[in-house]
Design an enzyme around this catalytic site. Structure first.
Site, mmCIF file in Angstrom:
data_model
loop_
_atom_site.group_PDB
_atom_site.id
_atom_site.type_symbol
_atom_site.label_atom_id
_atom_site.label_comp_id
_atom_site.label_asym_id
_atom_site.label_seq_id
_atom_site.Cartn_x
_atom_site.Cartn_y
_atom_site.Cartn_z
ATOM 1 N N ARG A 114 37.890 47.020 -53.143
ATOM 2 C CA ARG A 114 37.895 45.666 -52.600
ATOM 3 C C ARG A 114 37.720 44.602 -53.668
ATOM 4 O O ARG A 114 38.225 43.503 -53.575
ATOM 5 C CB ARG A 114 36.742 45.558 -51.598
ATOM 6 C CG ARG A 114 36.987 44.586 -50.516
ATOM 7 C CD ARG A 114 35.790 44.542 -49.625
ATOM 8 N NE ARG A 114 34.778 43.677 -50.208
ATOM 9 C CZ ARG A 114 33.750 43.212 -49.545
ATOM 10 N NH1 ARG A 114 33.571 43.546 -48.288
ATOM 11 N NH2 ARG A 114 32.897 42.420 -50.121
ATOM 12 N N ARG A 134 37.456 49.862 -48.185
ATOM 13 C CA ARG A 134 38.688 49.085 -48.154
ATOM 14 C C ARG A 134 39.385 49.245 -49.508
ATOM 15 O O ARG A 134 38.730 49.138 -50.554
ATOM 16 C CB ARG A 134 38.296 47.630 -47.910
ATOM 17 C CG ARG A 134 39.439 46.674 -47.753
ATOM 18 C CD ARG A 134 39.854 46.526 -46.313
ATOM 19 N NE ARG A 134 40.937 45.548 -46.235
ATOM 20 C CZ ARG A 134 40.740 44.249 -46.119
ATOM 21 N NH1 ARG A 134 39.509 43.762 -46.044
ATOM 22 N NH2 ARG A 134 41.767 43.427 -46.054
ATOM 23 N N LYS A 158 37.346 49.019 -36.801
ATOM 24 C CA LYS A 158 36.852 48.855 -38.164
ATOM 25 C C LYS A 158 36.437 50.244 -38.640
ATOM 26 O O LYS A 158 35.401 50.769 -38.229
ATOM 27 C CB LYS A 158 35.659 47.882 -38.187
ATOM 28 C CG LYS A 158 35.199 47.538 -39.586
ATOM 29 C CD LYS A 158 34.246 46.361 -39.561
ATOM 30 C CE LYS A 158 33.730 45.958 -40.927
ATOM 31 N NZ LYS A 158 34.113 46.716 -42.086
ATOM 32 N N LYS A 170 35.147 40.252 -38.020
ATOM 33 C CA LYS A 170 34.684 41.629 -37.819
ATOM 34 C C LYS A 170 33.577 41.577 -36.783
ATOM 35 O O LYS A 170 32.693 40.714 -36.848
ATOM 36 C CB LYS A 170 34.209 42.258 -39.133
ATOM 37 C CG LYS A 170 33.196 41.461 -39.923
ATOM 38 C CD LYS A 170 32.900 42.137 -41.245
ATOM 39 C CE LYS A 170 32.059 41.234 -42.133
ATOM 40 N NZ LYS A 170 31.923 41.736 -43.490
#
Lengths: 523, 342
Positions: free
Chosen positions: A246, A231, A226, A393
């Site tokens: 995102r 993102r 990660k 995650k």
């Protein structure tokens, strides 16, 4: 305007989702063009009046009313539009109330200096609810409990189609959406979407809970790091390339360097990072590039941006989202081998022979400035949103600190008039408290009531909406990382701080010292 | 002592028990038990139990008895509006405050100075109590519950019309209105009756006793039925009144698709309504709004204003702008009736 004001008023006070949908669908069915399109723009956050800013509204209110009383009122109410709408004393002889389209047209044409005069006339002509709706409309951020998605769902209900159909054509359209309404009412053709402007909602992961670790079938999952950046989705068609965050916000303008090398058509999912000589720089470096109005040559040189690729959603026009992760990964690798776009590389797969070795890798994540691990089911297709059981995650453990409450500020929205935003500090060598962070979350509604009371009972000084309190309450604060910062007196800034426990029992003198926090800085 | 040396704060000041009138040796609305208390009205943040001697209007004493039973005070003395008595070196008179049934302002006179302790008050017309009477004075002590210019209460009849309109539009839903047990409940009912609503009104058990008491004092409330004992179907399309604590609670959820309304001055602020889960805010208040507060300063003509609980800073700022002397009077234990047990 009256119809729109009624809609906003009811939306803000109606708790139920279905009732909100009904209110909006009803509005779309009865309000005329182009008013309903402007309203849709306001509800979905696509309207932006550059010439009307909250600061102007405040100035206007302070000119017409006692500024001291206005500020106290704003502090109490916690919302600028609402404060102005309530405090405003209309002058006699006002004009008729304006329609939405009239507001839009006049604001678009007016030079900045004329905006206050226009606003003043409208505020005088409207009643309290109308004033509130007007100010919400022009300053954005309605806060009536309607997300962009919900507004589109209402639109789908009104047009008797699936919300996905709206999403497909949405990008490339702009307020007042007359072609969209015409299509939904069967009066016009389907609007042609702009392919490069279409953001596809991302697939997100659930946190892996401790109790799930044992039972996880590792062989069904692919594992990746990660990465500690942001993102992004990269969309490239017809010679145009765009970068979205995102949440679908376009951030292309800040990152011309990564977009320069786009030599393909398709949609990619990845992590935006700053990479120097193949090494990922700390998150702090990326922050130097985010939210900057202008991109400077020095910034581009010092903090070169890079995308580490996770996924391939579209290759050309081919939609790969229904394929399994394994399939998509193979396609991504082939695609990458073929195009090799500069400033992009693949996020490598992590190999681990069992949960124990994976746990060891996770434990080392902090040393390597990684946020943790991602576990993706090999057979998972790319599903928008946060579907259960597909992606996890597994973040590194957060850091924690016992800090002392120093200042509290009144919250907004649901927490209006509660002291809900807390600044806390740590002790220096000299026995002084210095602020180290601020948190707004991590407590329950019940705890918030108690905290609010504690703040009121222990206030030593007031600065507008902020109260300074006597050092007497300790928070156990958890945070993902701590970085050097020139903006804070302590020289440190926490990332994602939240309150994990309120230590009603712990004496303030026993809270942590600044040097404890300094030792946690990475790199 | 020469007259010029007598300052109002020398004979009326705050002690641990509350506001104390030294030359008469009594407290006004003390928050703890004291030997002698003058009580302006029956709300729990003004009328506390356990005093030795209590002086108040007959209505206020009746309210205290109904709430505190044998703890309402050992010895009661009734003082009617307008009647004057001498206590020690102080002449005491009660005049209507327009807040709730029996609510009074205490007019205290000592050596040629007159201080008015207005307690809680409002200036709007209210069919359930006598209207506020401005009394010229040297010091006017005022509340500041709605002491900000964002609080301007609309016409209560218009708010009631809003509720009745919704009842007509949604006959399949039960309308639940949050009201304080003392004052607001009865005023709400009286306003509804005056607007022509003559169906039975269902009331939560916590409102029962005080409604009876208002009736016994000649306030017409029409037919009331206990909500707790009635069937869900019977209350469909009807009006239910309940204390604020019950409206967002399980108690209200058993009703037919309830519309949650609340009658309070706080409902002026949208976020306050949202925080309480109120779908239909009704801005009806028993406290003075900003215009009523500031108008009262002009009406009593006092050169000095003392401001108690609420948003006192803003009101003090306003008074000073008008050239008046103004200061905060810190009384603890005061809030709005929302805090009080029902």
């Amino acid at each position: 305007m009256e119809r729109f004001a009624f809609l906003l008023d009811r939306l803000s006070l109606t708790p139920g989702r279905n009732d909100k949908l009904r209110l909006m669908a009803d509005y779309f069915a009865h309000a005329p063009d182009p008013d309903r399109g402007w309203a849709l723009g306001a509800l979905t956050g696509t309207l932006d009046f550059r010439s009307a800013k909250p600061a102007q509204v405040r100035t206007l209110a302070e000119e017409r009313h006692d500024p001291v009383l206005f500020r106290w009122s704003h502090d109490y109410v916690g919302d600028l539009a609402e404060t102005v709408s309530l405090i405003w004393q209309a002058r006699a002889g006002a004009n008729r109330p304006p329609e939405l389209n009239e507001i839009v047209e006049r604001l678009q044409d007016a030079p900045r200096a004329q905006v206050p005069g226009l606003l003043e006339g409208w505020l005088d002509a409207l009643d309290t609810t109308g004033r509130w709706a007007l100010l919400k409309f022009i300053t954005g951020g309605l806060r009536v409990g309607v997300s962009e998605r919900l507004a589109k769902t209402a639109l789908a209900e009104f047009g008797n189609c699936a919300v996905g159909e709206i999403e497909e054509v949405w990008h490339g359209l702009a307020p007042p959406y007359e072609t969209l309404f015409a299509w939904l009412e069967g009066q016009g053709a389907r609007p042609e979407p702009d392919r490069s402007a279409a953001f596809r909602p991302l697939m997100l992961a659930h946190p892996l809970e401790e109790r799930e670790v044992e039972s996880l079938q590792l062989e069904s999952f692919a594992v990746e790091w990660k990465w500690d950046g942001i993102r992004v989705q990269l969309v490239a068609y017809d010679g145009k390339a765009r970068l979205f965050s995102r949440t679908g916000e376009e951030i292309s303008h800040s990152f011309p360097d990564v977009l320069e090398g786009v030599n393909f058509e398709g949609v990619l999912d990845g992590e935006l990072l700053v990479v120097r000589d193949g090494e990922v720089a700390p998150f702090n470096d990326l922050q130097q590039r985010l939210n900057r109005k202008s991109v400077t040559a020095a910034g581009l040189r010092k903090h070169p941006a890079h995308i580490r690729l996770y996924d391939l959603l579209f290759e050309g026009d081919e939609d790969l989202r229904d394929l399994s992760f394994t399939e998509r990964r193979r396609r991504l690798e082939d695609w990458y081998a073929h195009h090799r776009p500069p400033r992009m590389d693949l996020s490598p797969l992590v190999v681990a022979d069992g949960m124990d070795s994976l746990a060891r890798l996770r434990a080392e994540a902090r040393q390597q400035s990684l946020e943790g691990l991602m576990l993706k089911r090999r057979d998972s297709s790319y599903v928008a949103g946060r579907p259960r059981g597909l992606w996890y995650k597994w973040k590194r453990d957060p850091l924690s600190l016992d800090a002392v409450l120093m200042y509290a500020q009144r919250g907004h929205g649901k927490r209006s008039s509660f002291y809900s935003d807390y600044t806390f500090g740590a002790w220096t060598e000299a026995g002084e408290l210095v602020p180290v962070g601020k948190a707004y979350s991590g407590y329950t509604d019940e705890e918030l009531k108690k905290l609010d009371k504690w703040v009121r009972d222990n206030t030593v000084e007031r600065f507008g909406p902020v109260r300074a309190v006597a050092p007497g309450l300790v928070f156990e604060v958890v945070f993902d990382a701590v970085q050097p910062s020139t903006r804070h007196k302590s020289g440190l800034a926490m990332r994602f701080p939240r309150i994990s426990r309120i230590r009603w029992d712990k004496p303030a003198e026993e809270a942590d010292r600044l040097e404890t926090l300094q030792k946690l800085v990475e790199g | 002592m020469p007259r010029s040396e007598l300052l109002p704060e020398n004979w009326l000041y705050v002690t641990d028990q509350g506001l104390y009138c030294a030359p008469g040796d009594f407290h006004v609305d003390p928050h703890r038990a004291v030997p002698r208390a003058l009580v302006t009205h029956g709300h729990a943040d003004h009328a506390r139990p356990g005093h030795d001697k209590v002086l108040a209007t007959a209505e206020t004493l009746a309210i205290m008895r109904s709430r505190y039973k044998d703890k309402a005070g050992r010895e009661w003395q009734v003082l009617a509006y307008g009647e004057v008595i001498q206590i020690g070196e102080v002449r005491v008179r009660l005049v209507p405050a327009g807040h709730v049934l029996g609510s009074a302002q205490a007019v205290l006179e000592h050596r040629g100075q007159r201080i008015v302790v207005s307690g809680d008050y409002k200036r709007r017309e209210d069919p359930t109590c006598a209207p506020f009477e401005p009394v010229p004075c040297d010091v006017f002590i005022t509340e500041a519950t709605f002491g900000l210019p964002v609080f301007r209460h609309p016409d209560p009849d218009r708010e009631v019309a809003k509720l009745l309109n919704s009842l007509r539009l949604f006959p399949e839903r039960t309308h639940v209105v949050g009201v304080y047990a003392l004052g607001k409940a009865q005023r709400m009912i009286a306003l509804l009756r005056r607007a022509g609503y003559d169906a039975p009104i269902y009331i939560h058990g916590a409102l029962q006793q005080l409604c009876e008491l208002y009736r016994a004092h000649g306030v017409e409330l029409g037919e009331l039925r206990p909500a707790t004992a009635s069937q869900k179907e019977e209350m469909t399309g009807a009006l239910v009144l309940a204390p604020p604590s019950a409206i967002a609670d399980r108690w209200a959820r058993r009703l037919s698709e309830p519309v949650i309304a609340m009658a309070s001055g706080w409902m002026q602020v949208r976020q306050r309504a949202r925080q309480r889960g109120v779908e239909m805010p009704l801005v009806i208040s028993d406290h003075a709004d900003w215009d009523e507060l500031t108008r009262s300063f002009a009406d009593v003509g006092a050169p000095e204003i003392w401001v108690t609980h609420g948003n006192e800073e803003a009101l003090i700022h306003y008074a000073q702008q008008q050239g008046l002397r103004a200061r905060a009077l810190s009384l603890i234990g005061r809030g709005d009736e929302e805090q009080e047990a029902v």
